[in-house]
Design an enzyme around this catalytic site. Structure first.
Site, PDB file in Angstrom:
ATOM      1  N   LYS A  42       0.870  -1.187   0.000  1.00  0.00           N
ATOM      2  CA  LYS A  42       0.000   0.000   0.000  1.00  0.00           C
ATOM      3  C   LYS A  42       0.899   1.226   0.000  1.00  0.00           C
ATOM      4  CE  LYS A  42      -3.466  -2.104   2.949  1.00  0.00           C
ATOM      5  NZ  LYS A  42      -3.818  -2.203   4.328  1.00  0.00           N
ATOM      6  N   HIS A  74      -0.158  -1.705  16.414  1.00  0.00           N
ATOM      7  CA  HIS A  74      -1.041  -0.585  16.042  1.00  0.00           C
ATOM      8  C   HIS A  74      -0.575   0.716  16.702  1.00  0.00           C
ATOM      9  CE1 HIS A  74      -4.677  -3.552  15.580  1.00  0.00           C
ATOM     10  NE2 HIS A  74      -4.106  -3.361  14.395  1.00  0.00           N
ATOM     11  N   LEU A 123     -10.525  -0.700  16.644  1.00  0.00           N
ATOM     12  CA  LEU A 123     -11.326  -1.881  16.281  1.00  0.00           C
ATOM     13  C   LEU A 123     -11.398  -1.984  14.758  1.00  0.00           C
ATOM     14  CD1 LEU A 123     -14.300  -1.254  18.776  1.00  0.00           C
ATOM     15  CD2 LEU A 123     -12.170  -2.508  19.215  1.00  0.00           C
ATOM     16  N   GLU A 164     -14.977   3.260  13.811  1.00  0.00           N
ATOM     17  CA  GLU A 164     -15.412   4.494  13.152  1.00  0.00           C
ATOM     18  C   GLU A 164     -16.805   4.368  12.548  1.00  0.00           C
ATOM     19  OE1 GLU A 164     -12.355   5.642  10.315  1.00  0.00           O
ATOM     20  OE2 GLU A 164     -10.830   5.182  11.822  1.00  0.00           O
ATOM     21  N   GLU A 179      -3.013   6.228   9.777  1.00  0.00           N
ATOM     22  CA  GLU A 179      -1.654   5.736  10.021  1.00  0.00           C
ATOM     23  C   GLU A 179      -0.669   6.275   8.990  1.00  0.00           C
ATOM     24  OE1 GLU A 179      -3.758   1.879  10.585  1.00  0.00           O
ATOM     25  OE2 GLU A 179      -2.014   1.384  11.795  1.00  0.00           O
TER      26      GLU A 179
END
Ligand code: ADP
Length: 402
Positions: A17, A182, A211, A335, A386
């Site tokens: 990515k 994370h 989550l 979210e 991120e």
């Protein structure tokens, strides 16, 4: 001209990515993804943000080197090539930095060696991250490359939280301790939550619930992480999409001795075939909610187990922190799934926690409060980012000097 662009690379075992950001205003110039690297059905999707134009390439992409070269070509077609003098650095997501890397680090040979030494504790992730770094170095040997570690934010955990209760000599020999993951998300979200409250990060205590498909909680005291739910590996803690999270370690002995399963089979069971998926056959919260609406009991029980675990962690981290200013929900489920937020906080009024259902139901991309104005503890939805955090940390490290 001062270079202001940062390319962020996140190399997984079969994916790559990327995002190109301009750090003058933190805007995105291009984003994309290469999937199924090494298979016949690889796919590259590239979007030029300014126009919204998306191009897709389908067909075999043999390895990460070929993938990154194709990405470089796509960027070049948009006038954003890797050879651009405006590119300040490449920031790499690296999953495991052990205890050694407490901060983003400019990559040199010794850093590569250390990331390699950590492969035994991150066998799936660190090799892919290393391949991404080496490929990028080959394409632009002169450009600073920065590693941003998923574990770094958690290195401030006290020993009482980071150590398992086993013989320290054995633990140290095998580097067994709770590292947490994370971290980039927990760092970003805890800071953004402080901002939402109109405070500085060192003025607040926040419980962050990340989550997504993977899931983790953290307790952040005055901007520093003091506890997190993932451990030596991402298997510990919350119920996740396909991971079990916490269980009695003796379940593993039992599966081996009584169930006759091999270690690899148990590893696959607990990491890939457990959690929501193991409980009900679905790991997408949208599908689980749809099934619950239709009266599906299996989906309903999976949801309850998922929520029960989150509640236990909220309670535990409340006790760890002593005083809490906010609980922040983030990542795909946090979210988007109002029902998860509402259920996770239900019954916690005694702790000062409540959700205003009207605010909770509002869909928005921005950070927002969903607790009633009178609540003692704020409950917030704070979208994680991120890539922006990796770019910001990378640029802070090299931007000044270039
Ligand atoms: P990861 O980065 O760990 O792969 P994400 O943070 O993108 O995961 O979260 C993916 C998960 O988010 C999906 O598996 C799904 O359960 C959940 N999700 C995404 N969109 C929604 C939505 N609109 N409603 C409920 N759940 C959602």
């Amino acid at each position: 001209m001062t270079p202001t662009r940062v390319l962020v690379l996140n190399s997984g075992s079969s994916s790559l990515k990327y995002q190109l950001l301009d750090m003058r205003d933190s805007s995105r110039l291009a984003v994309g993804l290469v999937e199924r690297i090494g298979e016949q059905t690889s796919r590259l999707r590239h979007t030029l943000v300014a126009t919204g134009e998306t191009r897709e390439q389908n067909g075999p992409i043999a390895d990460h080197e070929t993938a990154l070269k194709s990405v470089a070509e796509e960027l070049a077609r948009d006038g954003l090539g890797l050879d651009s003098p405006e590119l300040a650095a490449i920031g790499h997501r690296v999953v495991h930095g052990g205890m050694f890397f407490t901060e983003p680090t400019v990559i040199d040979d010794s850093v590569l060696t250390e990331i390699e030494r950590l492969i035994p504790v991150a066998p799936l992730h660190n090799p892919a991250n290393l391949t991404g770094i080496r490929t990028a170095q080959a394409l632009r040997p002169d450009l600073p490359q920065v590693a941003v570690f998923d574990t770094a934010f958690h290195t401030t955990m006290p020993e009482s939280a980071a150590r398992y209760a086993i013989d320290p000599k054995i633990a140290d020999r095998h580097r067994i301790r709770r590292y947490g993951f994370h971290g980039t998300s927990h760092a970003y979200v805890s800071r953004e939550t402080a901002r939402l409250l109109g405070k500085e990060p060192d003025e607040v205590n926040v419980i962050v619930l990340h989550l997504g498909n993977g899931a983790s909680a953290s307790a952040v005291e005055h901007g520093r992480c003091v506890e997190t739910s993932m451990g030596l590996t991402p298997l510990e803690g919350l119920v996740m999409g396909t991971r079990s999270g916490d269980l009695d370690p003796a379940v593993i002995f039992h599966l081996a001795r009584v169930g006759g399963m091999s270690m690899d089979e148990i590893d696959t069971l607990l990491n890939k075939r457990s959690g929501l998926f193991g409980l009900c056959g679905d790991n997408d919260m949208r599908e689980i909610r749809r099934r619950i609406e239709e009266g599906d009991e299996e989906a309903s029980l999976a949801f309850d187990i998922y929520i029960h675990r989150i509640k236990k962690y909220i309670g535990a981290y409340y006790a760890v922190l002593g005083q809490v200013d906010a609980v922040a929900f983030t990542a795909g489920v946090g979210e988007n799934a109002a029902a998860v937020r509402s259920a996770a906080v239900a019954g916690l009024e005694g702790l000062g926690l409540a959700v205003d259902e009207e605010l909770n139901a509002v869909r928005s991309d921005g950070a927002r409060l969903i607790s009633p104005a009178s609540a003692r503890v704020a409950v917030a939805v704070v979208p994680t980012d991120e890539e922006l955090e990796i770019a910001t940390q990378t640029y802070a490290l090299v931007g000044k000097n270039s």
